[in-house]
Scaffold this active site. Structure first.
Site, PDB file in Angstrom:
ATOM      1  N   SER A 144       0.852  -1.193   0.000  1.00 34.81           N
ATOM      2  CA  SER A 144       0.000   0.000   0.000  1.00 34.81           C
ATOM      3  C   SER A 144       0.880   1.233   0.000  1.00 34.81           C
ATOM      4  CB  SER A 144      -0.896   0.011   1.244  1.00 34.81           C
ATOM      5  OG  SER A 144      -1.562   1.257   1.397  1.00 34.81           O
ATOM      6  N   TYR A 157      -2.563  -0.516  10.421  1.00 34.80           N
ATOM      7  CA  TYR A 157      -2.460  -0.861   9.000  1.00 34.80           C
ATOM      8  C   TYR A 157      -1.147  -0.338   8.418  1.00 34.80           C
ATOM      9  CZ  TYR A 157      -3.827  -1.368   4.094  1.00 34.80           C
ATOM     10  OH  TYR A 157      -3.874  -1.724   2.762  1.00 34.80           O
ATOM     11  N   LYS A 161       2.128  -2.463   6.668  1.00 38.03           N
ATOM     12  CA  LYS A 161       2.631  -2.240   5.310  1.00 38.03           C
ATOM     13  C   LYS A 161       4.072  -1.740   5.321  1.00 38.03           C
ATOM     14  CE  LYS A 161      -1.117  -3.703   3.418  1.00 38.03           C
ATOM     15  NZ  LYS A 161      -1.127  -5.023   2.733  1.00 38.03           N
TER      16      LYS A 161
END
Length: 252
Positions: A144, A157, A161
């Site tokens: 991402s 999150y 990543k």
């Protein structure tokens, strides 16, 4: 003097494994690899959904099969590799997002997101590399843009990543002598059923539109060319890096 020849983007005779490949970005990746000539094995937790997607690909003339797999079950992961591998290409699109403010994060959500986005991704790559040893291959993690920047209510999150980007670099160094390349694709927000709630929130949509420099948001086909590039001989000297398909989000 002879003119140089562009390396092939074709994947004929290659076998590709796409965890998280039954919908959204993962399905787009699977279709792109199949269009380029690979036989594609897609995997997802739901048996009916993954078989429906594989059947739709076969109906379109592609070589594909589906397997039910919980990527957090490492014994099951090993079993899939043993039965269906070895693979020339791993494109891991399995992922989970549970967004919250840091002060509101539950340990259960933290563990769930870390378990899929980091632990499962790590061991999917490990098993992929074991099968590629002696033959070479391409490992692609769907990461991402949040692996390069921070984001609203996305501390967990973003952490997962960023972890993938570091893991990829280390694996690229380790597996390079075996001609195994390890890279990531880092999309911006892509219009899929999983992002509908984010796009429906006026404040978040304004944030997205302000950050993306091009005059539109991302769509699944925007990822497909990058996948074929990283899977093919066209990127044979590319490893330990990421392709940002982010509409200029991380440019500033």
């Amino acid at each position: 003097m002879s003119l140089p020849k562009t390396p092939s983007f074709r994947l004929d005779g290659k076998r590709a494994f796409v965890p998280g490949g039954s919908r959204g970005i993962g399905l787009g990746c699977a279709v792109a690899l199949a269009e380029a000539g690979a036989h594609v094995v897609i995997a997802a937790r739901g048996a009916e959904a993954v078989e429906a997607s594989a059947q739709e690909m076969r109906d379109a003339g592609f070589s594909a099969e589906g397997v039910a797999l919980d990527v957090t079950d490492l014994d099951a992961v090993r079993a899939v590799y043993a039965e269906h591998g070895p693979f020339d290409i791993l494109c891991n699109s399995a992922g989970l997002a549970r967004h919250s403010k840091t002060v509101d994060t539950d340990p259960e959500d933290f563990d769930a997101v870390m378990g899929i986005n980091v632990k499962a991704a790590y061991f999917l790559a490990q098993q992929g590399a074991i099968g590629m040893k002696g033959r070479g291959g391409s490992i692609i993690q769907i990461s991402s843009q949040m692996g390069h920047v921070g984001g609203q209510e996305r501390a967990v999150y973003c952490g997962t990543k960023h972890a993938i980007e570091g893991i990829n670099k280390a694996m690229a160094i380790e597996f390079g002598p075996d001609n195994i390349r390890v890279n990531s694709i880092c999309p911006t927000f892509i219009l899929t059923p999983l992002t509908e709630a984010t796009f429906a929130d006026p404040a978040k949509r304004a944030w997205i539109d302000e950050k993306i420099k091009l005059p539109r948001v991302g769509e699944v086909p925007d990822i497909m060319g990058a996948v074929v590039y990283l899977a093919s001989d066209a990127s044979s000297l590319v490893t330990g890096t990421s392709i940002l398909v982010d509409g200029g989000w991380t440019a500033g």
